[in-house]
Design a protein around this motif. Structure first.
Motif, PDB file in Angstrom:
ATOM      1  N   GLU A  62       0.821  -1.210   0.000  1.00  0.00           N
ATOM      2  CA  GLU A  62       0.000   0.000   0.000  1.00  0.00           C
ATOM      3  C   GLU A  62       0.863   1.272   0.000  1.00  0.00           C
ATOM      4  O   GLU A  62       0.578   2.226  -0.711  1.00  0.00           O
ATOM      5  N   THR A 185       4.565   0.724   6.233  1.00  0.00           N
ATOM      6  CA  THR A 185       3.464   0.072   5.549  1.00  0.00           C
ATOM      7  C   THR A 185       2.417  -0.403   6.538  1.00  0.00           C
ATOM      8  O   THR A 185       2.734  -1.002   7.546  1.00  0.00           O
ATOM      9  N   ILE A 196      -3.978  -1.952  -9.019  1.00  0.00           N
ATOM     10  CA  ILE A 196      -4.134  -1.089  -7.843  1.00  0.00           C
ATOM     11  C   ILE A 196      -3.814   0.386  -8.113  1.00  0.00           C
ATOM     12  O   ILE A 196      -4.331   1.269  -7.422  1.00  0.00           O
ATOM     13  N   THR A 200      -5.804   3.914  -6.736  1.00  0.00           N
ATOM     14  CA  THR A 200      -5.027   4.666  -5.739  1.00  0.00           C
ATOM     15  C   THR A 200      -4.873   6.119  -6.168  1.00  0.00           C
ATOM     16  O   THR A 200      -4.952   7.039  -5.343  1.00  0.00           O
TER      17      THR A 200
END
Ligand code: SF4
Length: 226
Positions: A62, A185, A196, A200
């Motif tokens: 992420e 993270t 992703i 995002t």
């Protein structure tokens, strides 16, 4: 100097701001450690190689996809909007990263925003089953360049002592460098870049707008870009 300073200003006071600062600090640490190794050993990737991106697409944590999105919004805004809509700049097929530019000698079209793993290609070692650090030259490294070393290098594993004798020093361990990344993270879950990155970027654009929003009901001041 931050490569995402304007985005950081726009996210001031948010958790995302702190995550992005943490990622950028870790990228700078990795660059510093690798530069030290490169300067000591002069073991550089061949000019314009880029083969490690062919047939490869990174899975992203992420924090690193957030940094990639922030970097695109700051440095390639038009591209960021296109990607947010699902259109990547390069159609390299299903197996090769859609940010890889085959026609450029620099290849990665988002070099400053690239992922952790992309920063470790070619200049990292790893721990074997006996927990000893070993290093193997990148499988794309040309044989003739490897054979020019004395003693000769080849596409096999080298111990720390061997690497120190031939090159002067073993490159930093990938797992140690990745551990540096995990501190910023929230989760170790990873998702393929193309699956992703668009959402995002959309999420980050929305948060940026909301963070500068004076409307009491939380409605963004301007229409969302994505
Ligand atoms: S992000 Fe850049 S360096 Fe990483 S795989 Fe894609 S093109 Fe290669």
């Amino acid at each position: 100097m931050s490569e995402i300073s304007h985005v950081l200003d726009q996210l001031d006071g948010t958790l995302l701001h702190d995550i992005l600062v943490g990622v950028e600090n870790q990228y700078e640490n990795i660059a510093h450690v690798q530069k030290t190794w490169y300067m000591k050993t002069q073991f550089l990737c061949p000019d314009g190689c880029g083969k490690c991106c062919v047939g490869f697409e990174p899975d992203l944590m992420e924090s690193e996809v957030l940094y990639m999105a922030a970097w695109l919004i700051e440095n390639q805004y038009e591209n960021a909007l296109k990607i947010a809509d699902g259109t990547f700049p390069f159609n390299n097929g299903n197996k090769t990263c859609p940010l890889f530019n085959p026609d450029s000698p620099y290849h990665c079209s988002i070099y400053g925003g690239r992922a952790f793993i992309c920063r470790l290609f070619g200049a990292s070692s790893f721990y074997n089953k006996a927990q000893k650090r070993v290093w193997k030259p990148c499988r794309f490294y040309p044989d003739d360049t490897l054979h020019a070393y004395s003693p000769s290098l080849s596409h096999r594993q080298f111990t720390e002592d061997e690497a120190a004798t031939i090159l002067g020093e073993m490159p930093p361990a990938m797992s140690d460098l990745m551990q540096m990344s995990e501190t910023a993270t929230e989760s170790n879950k990873t998702v393929l870049l193309r699956d992703i990155l668009p959402e995002t970027i959309r999420r980050l654009l929305w948060i940026i707008q909301m963070n500068g929003n004076d409307n009491p009901n939380g409605t963004p001041n301007t229409p969302l870009a994505a």
